[in-house]
Design an enzyme around this catalytic site. Structure first.
Site, mmCIF file in Angstrom:
data_model
loop_
_atom_site.group_PDB
_atom_site.id
_atom_site.type_symbol
_atom_site.label_atom_id
_atom_site.label_comp_id
_atom_site.label_asym_id
_atom_site.label_seq_id
_atom_site.Cartn_x
_atom_site.Cartn_y
_atom_site.Cartn_z
ATOM 1 N N GLU A 111 0.839 -1.198 0.000
ATOM 2 C CA GLU A 111 0.000 0.000 0.000
ATOM 3 C C GLU A 111 0.872 1.247 0.000
ATOM 4 O OE1 GLU A 111 -1.522 0.408 4.442
ATOM 5 O OE2 GLU A 111 -1.630 -1.675 3.749
ATOM 6 N N LYS A 113 2.506 4.763 1.125
ATOM 7 C CA LYS A 113 2.897 5.429 2.375
ATOM 8 C C LYS A 113 2.613 6.918 2.199
ATOM 9 C CE LYS A 113 6.636 5.974 5.719
ATOM 10 N NZ LYS A 113 6.444 7.411 5.888
ATOM 11 N N ASP A 115 2.263 10.841 3.133
ATOM 12 C CA ASP A 115 3.110 11.769 3.881
ATOM 13 C C ASP A 115 2.231 12.772 4.617
ATOM 14 O OD1 ASP A 115 5.386 12.900 4.854
ATOM 15 O OD2 ASP A 115 5.850 14.062 3.069
ATOM 16 N N TYR A 224 -5.865 3.047 6.906
ATOM 17 C CA TYR A 224 -5.075 1.905 6.445
ATOM 18 C C TYR A 224 -4.880 0.794 7.476
ATOM 19 C CZ TYR A 224 -1.470 4.856 8.645
ATOM 20 O OH TYR A 224 -0.755 5.646 9.506
ATOM 21 N N LYS A 311 10.999 3.750 1.562
ATOM 22 C CA LYS A 311 10.870 5.177 1.263
ATOM 23 C C LYS A 311 11.590 5.501 -0.033
ATOM 24 C CE LYS A 311 10.349 8.174 4.450
ATOM 25 N NZ LYS A 311 10.476 9.153 5.557
ATOM 26 N N CYS A 405 20.122 47.518 -1.943
ATOM 27 C CA CYS A 405 18.846 47.011 -2.437
ATOM 28 C C CYS A 405 18.817 47.027 -3.961
ATOM 29 C CB CYS A 405 17.698 47.854 -1.881
ATOM 30 S SG CYS A 405 16.070 47.376 -2.520
ATOM 31 N N CYS A 408 15.848 49.810 -5.021
ATOM 32 C CA CYS A 408 15.899 51.252 -4.752
ATOM 33 C C CYS A 408 17.309 51.763 -4.457
ATOM 34 C CB CYS A 408 14.972 51.609 -3.588
ATOM 35 S SG CYS A 408 15.520 50.988 -1.990
ATOM 36 N N CYS A 423 16.176 45.819 3.441
ATOM 37 C CA CYS A 423 16.243 47.154 2.870
ATOM 38 C C CYS A 423 15.494 48.079 3.821
ATOM 39 C CB CYS A 423 15.600 47.184 1.487
ATOM 40 S SG CYS A 423 15.343 48.869 0.866
ATOM 41 N N CYS A 429 10.736 52.063 -1.376
ATOM 42 C CA CYS A 429 11.147 50.904 -2.172
ATOM 43 C C CYS A 429 9.896 50.274 -2.783
ATOM 44 C CB CYS A 429 11.868 49.900 -1.270
ATOM 45 S SG CYS A 429 12.577 48.487 -2.140
#
Length: 701
Positions: A111, A113, A115, A224, A311, A405, A408, A423, A429
């Site tokens: 079956e 697995k 997550d 399950y 896995k 930045c 700007c 910034c 900005c």
């Protein structure tokens, strides 16, 4: 048909339609018809409270009851499975099973697995009575209220379904990819960090203290494993097929096999096909099918001998780094991004990956033109996990983090103790300006839902808004400048006007002060009461607020010291936004709790936790989240967490029940009312010594 009979009929019909839609994927009525039936049931249940049923379909919408999760012991321990990542380990496990069964024939149930987050569901007489997380395998959290909002989990099984009186079924709570993507879009819209993967999102959602949040996020579940003394099945596969017939959502991918080659074929098939599933998977689970043989094989200290998890390895590819660019977020945080040669990864084309911050870049010693390893796995965002140094060019230069930045030109700052560069030009900005406007209009801030990121960007580029205050000067003519959007333009202007009624604490959050989230905004609003007191507060005064540290305090002070921000706030005040707590929130009922720090824990009958927090504040008390020696007492409802109870007993902290608390406050309020009444009536007859000299100290406190 009487109304009470109609309630029972609607419940039965809605359970059936819910099962058809969320488990069988074969609805026979429209969404509109379903909603109409649900609303009819809600109305009837409101008229007949004596017909309350904890498993009614209406329970799936959730509630705003805030609670601590109660710890529950598992009747059967929830053990973890041994993991493997290669076929050699699978073969070794298979041969161990063969030896353990002394050559007896056996079948393996294969079956998926999933997550997600493990869950144990207990049913009695066909009704869901308890849902518990895995926890440490022996004890878990009772999350029944939240699980009832998950529509693929049946609340009531069909009558005469052949199921035992009592049984337990286990599975995985999941957040489907569609729900996950929608949730992350919403979080990014309001400036919150997106979840890294669906598992984290599902886990965080299921532990929410507000079951309405769980209901909104669209969790799913696959079951399950069936347990119970009365379960009549010879094998695991057969037990799951029985559970499917009772109404549970069981994977269509389960399969019985006998040989190692059939196991390998199953693994290889799903390594590709699982990417088409609506939920995240990270492997395959193999179980000896016969329940008798499972008992014969038994357990190790940590896991069953009759099962193993294979896995899948996270898919990894190598590609060339072309350049590093930098993005500016709403709060000014600078995020470096790796731009790479396009490569196929986990079914999608990838050409960009986040690099997090300067420290991340240094940890890999990234150089220009490096060949990097990229993984996706369970993560939605690709990430660099390594560098192939052997392919680095001799003249390659290290990647240097920018100092100014990219939008700007302002010199970047990095606050001590923080990983990110910022910034500081938050009012000049462009990405920050637009980001702050988008945050301001978001659902959990000012909730101006007729506008969105696209309209904000368009309004900014046209020059009709340059900051959040400009929203309140927009006209239908400005928005409908092309002449074909009058209806939506009027709707937007009406939504902006309606936002003036949004409570003060959400206005504080909407301002977009760096590191001031919803909770901190609420704390600041309730402590300082109005915008004038808040904007003139010093760092020291701000740090007096529980949960506000020096970094946040400095950010608040700097925000209100900025001349452009001062102008914006003044304009918002003039436009009529709520710039102080409501009269109800500000109302002081006494000083009986003055100087006291109070922890609230458990589930309450008379008021919600938020209402009790307000009551405590109105009587001069302070709400705190954790127990310490400085805690005055704990206001405890039902199901107070055992850890808190143990700590309270160890520190000698008094536990005060809900009724004790309310009775004492009523006594105090009545005493003060009588004293004030007597003072008014007999002012000339009293001497100064007769008058109260402060709050009356009742025995409870």
């Amino acid at each position: 048909m009487t109304e009470t009979e109609k309630i029972q009929t609607l419940r039965r019909q809605l359970h059936e339609h819910n099962h058809r839609y969320y488990v069988l994927n074969s609805p026979i009525i429209s969404d509109q018809e379903f909603d109409f039936m649900m609303h009819e049931l809600q109305d009837l249940e409101a008229k007949h409270p004596e017909m309350y049923d904890a498993n009614s379909p209406t329970m799936r919408v959730g509630s705003d009851i805030t609670k601590e999760f109660k710890q529950v012991s598992h009747r059967y321990p929830m053990l973890s499975l041994a993991n493997t990542y290669n076929e050699h380990d699978i073969e070794e496990w298979y041969n161990q099973v063969k030896r353990g069964l002394e050559g007896e024939d056996f079948e393996i149930c294969c079956e998926m697995k999933y997550d997600g987050l493990s869950i144990s569901l207990t049913y009695e007489q066909g009704r869901l009575v308890q849902a518990v997380t895995r926890g440490d395998g022996t004890h878990g959290d009772d999350v029944t209220t939240n699980v009832k909002t998950i529509r693929s989990i049946p609340l009531v099984l069909q009558p005469d379904g052949g199921y035992p009186d009592t049984f337990e079924i286990r599975g995985e709570i999941l957040m489907p990819w569609a729900s996950f993507n929608r949730l992350n879009e919403e979080r990014e819209d309001i400036g919150e960090q997106p979840f890294a993967n669906p598992r984290n999102a599902a886990s965080g959602t299921l532990k929410s203290q507000d079951s309405r949040v769980v209901a909104e996020r669209g969790l799913d579940a696959y079951l399950y494993y069936l347990l119970g003394d009365e379960v009549q099945a010879e094998g695991h596969y057969e037990a799951l097929e029985m559970a499917r017939s009772w109404g549970f959502k069981i994977s269509e991918g389960i399969k019985k096999v006998k040989t190692l080659q059939e196991i390998y074929d199953y693994i290889n098939y799903w390594d590709t096909e699982r990417k088409k599933l609506p939920v995240a998977t990270d492997g395959i689970v193999l179980k000896v099918n016969s329940l008798r043989q499972q008992r014969s094989l038994g357990m190790t200290a940590k896991s069953p001998r009759w099962a193993i998890a294979y896995k899948y390895k996270a898919e990894r590819v190598s590609t060339r780094l072309l350049e590093v660019t930098y993005q500016v977020g709403r709060t000014g945080a600078i995020t470096p991004v790796a731009n790479m040669d396009t490569v196929q990864l986990a079914g999608t084309k990838v050409r960009r990956a986040t690099l997090n911050n300067e420290d991340f870049i240094r940890s890999f010693d990234l150089h220009e033109g490096d060949y990097v390893y990229v993984e996706k796995g369970g993560e939605i965002i690709p990430k660099i996990v390594g560098v192939d140094v052997s392919r680095r060019q001799p003249d390659a230069k290290p990647i240097q983090f920018i100092t100014h930045c990219p939008e700007c030109g302002a010199e970047l700052r990095r606050i001590e103790g923080e990983a990110a560069h910022y910034c500081p030009n938050d009012t000049g900005c462009p990405p920050q300006i637009k980001g702050r406007i988008e945050h301001f209009i978001s659902r959990r801030a000012m909730n101006i839902d007729s506008l969105g990121p696209e309209t904000v960007d368009a309004f900014y580029e046209r020059g009709i808004i340059e900051n959040i205050a400009d929203l309140y000067t927009l006209t239908v003519v400005q928005i409908n400048y092309e002449g074909n959007r009058e209806k939506s333009a009027r709707k937007a202007v009406e939504a902006i006007e309606a936002s003036k009624k949004v409570p003060f604490e959400r206005v504080v959050f909407a301002l977009g002060i760096r590191m001031v989230g919803e909770t901190t905004a609420k704390l600041l609003a309730r402590h300082f009461k109005n915008i004038d007191t808040l904007r003139h507060a010093t760092v020291e005064q701000l740090m007096e607020v529980d949960g506000v540290g020096e970094i946040i305090a400095v950010n608040v002070v700097e925000y209100f010291q900025n001349e452009k921000n001062k102008e914006i706030v003044d304009r918002l005040i003039a436009y009529g936004l709520q710039m102080q707590l409501s009269e109800e929130q500000q109302k002081s009922l006494g000083t009986e709790l003055e100087g006291m720090s109070i922890v609230i824990s458990g589930v309450f009958s008379h008021h919600s936790r938020d209402e009790y927090k307000l009551i405590i504040e109105q009587h001069g008390g302070k709400n705190i989240g954790s127990i310490s020696a400085k805690t005055s007492f704990i206001l405890a409802g039902d199901n107070m967490g055992p850890a808190k109870l143990q700590k309270a007993e160890k520190l000698g902290i008094r536990i005060v029940s809900e009724d004790e608390f309310l009775d004492s406050l009523r006594s105090y309020d009545n005493h003060n009312h009588n004293d004030n009444h007597n003072e008014d009536d007999n002012e000339n007859e009293k001497t100064p010594d007769d008058k109260p000299k402060g709050p009356v100290q009742l025995s409870l406190f």
